[in-house]
Design a protein around this motif. Structure first.
Motif, mmCIF file in Angstrom:
data_model
loop_
_atom_site.group_PDB
_atom_site.id
_atom_site.type_symbol
_atom_site.label_atom_id
_atom_site.label_comp_id
_atom_site.label_asym_id
_atom_site.label_seq_id
_atom_site.Cartn_x
_atom_site.Cartn_y
_atom_site.Cartn_z
ATOM 1 N N GLU A 27 -28.098 3.194 18.198
ATOM 2 C CA GLU A 27 -27.660 2.595 19.445
ATOM 3 C C GLU A 27 -26.283 1.955 19.262
ATOM 4 O O GLU A 27 -26.012 1.340 18.232
ATOM 5 N N GLY A 28 -25.425 2.144 20.263
ATOM 6 C CA GLY A 28 -24.120 1.492 20.237
ATOM 7 C C GLY A 28 -23.029 2.312 19.579
ATOM 8 O O GLY A 28 -21.856 1.986 19.701
ATOM 9 N N VAL A 29 -23.409 3.383 18.863
ATOM 10 C CA VAL A 29 -22.391 4.181 18.174
ATOM 11 C C VAL A 29 -21.583 5.004 19.182
ATOM 12 O O VAL A 29 -20.367 5.096 19.110
ATOM 13 N N MET A 30 -22.294 5.590 20.166
ATOM 14 C CA MET A 30 -21.622 6.338 21.222
ATOM 15 C C MET A 30 -21.510 5.420 22.448
ATOM 16 O O MET A 30 -22.271 4.474 22.587
ATOM 17 N N LYS A 31 -20.586 5.762 23.334
ATOM 18 C CA LYS A 31 -20.450 4.937 24.532
ATOM 19 C C LYS A 31 -21.128 5.630 25.716
ATOM 20 O O LYS A 31 -20.970 6.828 25.891
ATOM 21 N N LYS A 32 -21.859 4.854 26.522
ATOM 22 C CA LYS A 32 -22.464 5.488 27.707
ATOM 23 C C LYS A 32 -21.508 5.353 28.884
ATOM 24 O O LYS A 32 -20.825 4.336 29.034
ATOM 25 N N GLU A 33 -21.474 6.404 29.666
ATOM 26 C CA GLU A 33 -20.538 6.445 30.781
ATOM 27 C C GLU A 33 -21.141 7.320 31.872
ATOM 28 O O GLU A 33 -21.620 8.426 31.587
#
Lengths: 339, 291
Positions: free
Chosen positions: A170-176
């Motif tokens: 969690e947190g490694v990729m950004k959600k958009e």
């Protein structure tokens, strides 16, 4: 067929953040490959769940909704996931590197005899040439992760087996949000046709889960300590400093392993990823395993008595000195200048 | 209740937590020789869980299974000193280059070769890879349930066991049916130390390869003391499809390894003097990073 599929985890009836982050990454990968993005949701009471996923660009959403599927247990979720993957044959399958993803992922990969790479910090598409076998591959998933205690960064590929599976924290990729009005197909899975009694040999009989009071993920200021802080008592100094400047305390894995700080404070590849506006690294040498979780901080101050510590290379300010000398001075000067 | 047959999966790992400056070679590869080899920490938690079950269930046997080079027999001796009944070393060139899938295939074939096993207990993950994959994959290969992130076995009644798991933000109590695989967290109790009596008794426990490399005296000592033999299994001792072992059985390949080089930032160097720190704090407050 040959799409990108994300196993979506549920957190109190909502799609977990880590899964939405992977949907965003999955959408990018699918676009690059010119394929569709699929989501797989397994749980109970999933009415309207697709509304949470469509804006992230899901083209197909597979839903297995049955009261026996919540809370998560390994085997029914594995059986359903394997069933969907065998039919849909995704080329890439992504899961959160959570307690659930790390329980489910290996079991699914073993059943499908495919490769799985845990805790990736980056995912890219690229070619590969196998000189020994004289084969070339296009569009493989590069699964990039630190290895060997963070001393090396390895790029792992699965040239011949599908799906290419990876877990990401969690947190490694950004959600958009991809598109608020994105349309996709909903496929309801007939669970009774897939599951048998042997899928239910393990039962959850009791559960006590509390949202952890420690959550440093979104803190604007982080004072992080490493093994070099030396003791739990010295860590208290970091807490005092963080309280004073409105921040939270983070820790390196070595500090957590040594018992100086709680597990929830661990920053890095096997902990949380943070992007604060200020990161103060105290007695942290800066192995890539740690820096993978904080290098996007807007400003980094490194306090270390080793002028050659690797962390200094990514720091904006480097203070060479002992943590227990420098922090009290910083506190004193801060108080003096903010009166 | 009759005793259980427990297999503990263990791995000898390079101690990546204490990596010195000479851990990397000039060409960017890992210098394994410079890293001490240790008993993977969570596998010791797994061993303790097994020994704890043995304590309360007389007749239980604990066998430690490891796959690795000849040197890995060291951790089997260590396990025996701490209370394991015996160890099995699975070692063969055919296993070399295995990723987690090929490793779990080999381990599962070795377990299948043993008499009916009730419980397989492993550490959650090994510190050299941190993948946490081998436990669940062994369970899948044996087609038995898995209980991961275990902290405690609360009770065992007939073929049912109750286990406490450490999950995100709390605990979960699950009931499972044996045979099954349990993986154990470092939040579980630490392993008991070596037992002096066992250390004396098993000091010369060796594998056949170790004996071949050593003096004749040791071979003599082995005669009539079968308990000093640590069985060594090769690919010939397990019924395995050779294609699924080692490098050929590993779907994941390492494409590239880079040693870590940071792109150096323009960083401002400060000392721990009052003047420097006063300057820094003023700077942080004036540019609104703090304040």
């Amino acid at each position: 067929m040959n799409n990108v599929c994300v196993y979506c985890e549920l957190d109190e009836g909502k799609i977990a953040d880590v899964s939405l982050e992977l949907m965003t990454k999955g959408r990018t990968l699918a676009n690059e490959l010119g394929v569709q993005l699929e989501a797989l949701v397994i749980g109970s009471n999933l009415k309207n769940i697709e509304k949470q996923l469509l804006p992230y660009g899901a083209d197909k959403i597979f839903i297995a909704d049955d009261k026996r599927l919540d809370p998560y247990v390994t085997q029914p979720h594995t059986t359903i996931t394997v069933n969907v993957f065998e039919k849909e044959k995704p080329q890439i399958a992504l899961m959160g590197a959570t307690i659930i993803g790390r329980d489910l992922g290996p079991r699914v990969s073993s059943a499908l005899k495919s490769g799985l790479t845990a805790d990736c910090t980056s995912l890219e598409i690229g070619p590969h040439e196998d000189k020994k076998q004289g084969k070339t591959y296009e569009n493989l998933l590069y699964q990039i992760r630190p290895a060997f205690g963070g001393n090396i960064v390895a790029t792992i590929i699965n040239p011949d087996c599908r799906p290419q599976m990876a877990t990401v924290r969690e947190g490694v990729m950004k959600k958009e949000i991809f598109n608020e009005n994105h349309k996709g197909e909903i496929i309801n899975i007939d669970v009774d046709k897939i599951l048998t009694d042997t899928d239910f040999l393990v039962k959850v009989i009791e559960r006590h889960v509390e949202k952890s009071k420690i959550n440093i993920k979104n803190s604007p200021i982080i004072v992080a300590g490493g093994y070099g802080v030396g003791s739990k008592e010295n860590f208290q100094l970091l807490h005092n400093f963080a309280d004073l400047i409105g921040g939270d305390v983070g820790a390196s894995r070595a500090a957590v392993d040594a018992g100086y700080a709680e597990h929830e404070r661990q920053i890095g590849q096997t902990g949380v990823t943070v992007r604060p506006k200020l990161y103060i690294a105290c007695g942290i040498s800066g192995q890539v395993q740690h820096t993978a979780g904080m290098e996007e901080s807007s400003m980094i101050i490194a306090i270390n008595n080793d002028p050659e510590a690797p962390i200094n290379k990514i720091a904006d300010y480097v203070i060479t000195g002992n943590v227990e000398d420098v922090i009290p001075k910083m506190m004193k000067q801060y108080k003096a200048n903010t009166k | 209740m009759k005793g259980l047959k427990i297999v503990v999966l263990a791995k000898q790992v390079p101690d990546t937590r204490n990596v010195g400056k000479d851990a990397m070679k000039a060409d960017g590869t890992v210098n394994r020789a410079a890293l001490p080899a240790i008993f993977n920490p969570e596998d010791l938690n797994a061993l303790e869980l097994a020994l704890n079950i043995k304590d309360s269930n007389p007749g239980t046997t604990v066998t430690v299974l490891t796959m690795g080079p000849g040197r890995a027999a060291e951790i089997l001796r260590e396990a025996i000193y701490r209370g394991a009944d015996n160890g099995v070393l699975l070692t063969d060139r055919a296993f070399a280059g295995a990723d987690t899938l090929a490793t779990s295939y080999a381990l599962s074939r070795a377990i299948a070769k043993m008499d009916k096993v009730d419980l397989i207990i492993a550490g959650r993950q090994a510190i050299d890879g941190d993948t946490a994959q081998v436990g669940p994959q062994v369970a899948e290969k044996l087609n038995i349930p898995q209980i991961t992130y275990a902290e405690e076995v609360i009770s065992i009644k007939k073929e049912k066991l109750t286990v406490k798991r450490r999950i995100e933000g709390g605990i979960e109590i699950v009931e499972g049916k044996m045979p099954c695989v349990i993986t154990v967290n470092n939040s579980a109790p630490d392993c008991r130390p070596r037992n002096v009596r066992r250390l004396m008794k098993y000091k010369h426990a060796t594998t056949v390869s170790e004996r071949q490399e050593t003096d004749d005296d040791y071979i003599g000592m082995q005669n009539g003391r079968e308990y000093l033999d640590i069985p060594e299994w090769t690919v010939n001792n397990i019924e395995a499809d050779i294609i699924q072992l080692g490098l050929s059985g590993s779907p994941t390949k390492v494409k590239q390894i880079e040693s870590v080089v940071f792109a150096a930032k323009e960083s401002k160097k400060l000392t721990d003097s009052d003047k420097d720190i006063d300057w820094l704090m003023k700077e942080l407050i004036s540019n609104h990073t703090l304040g």
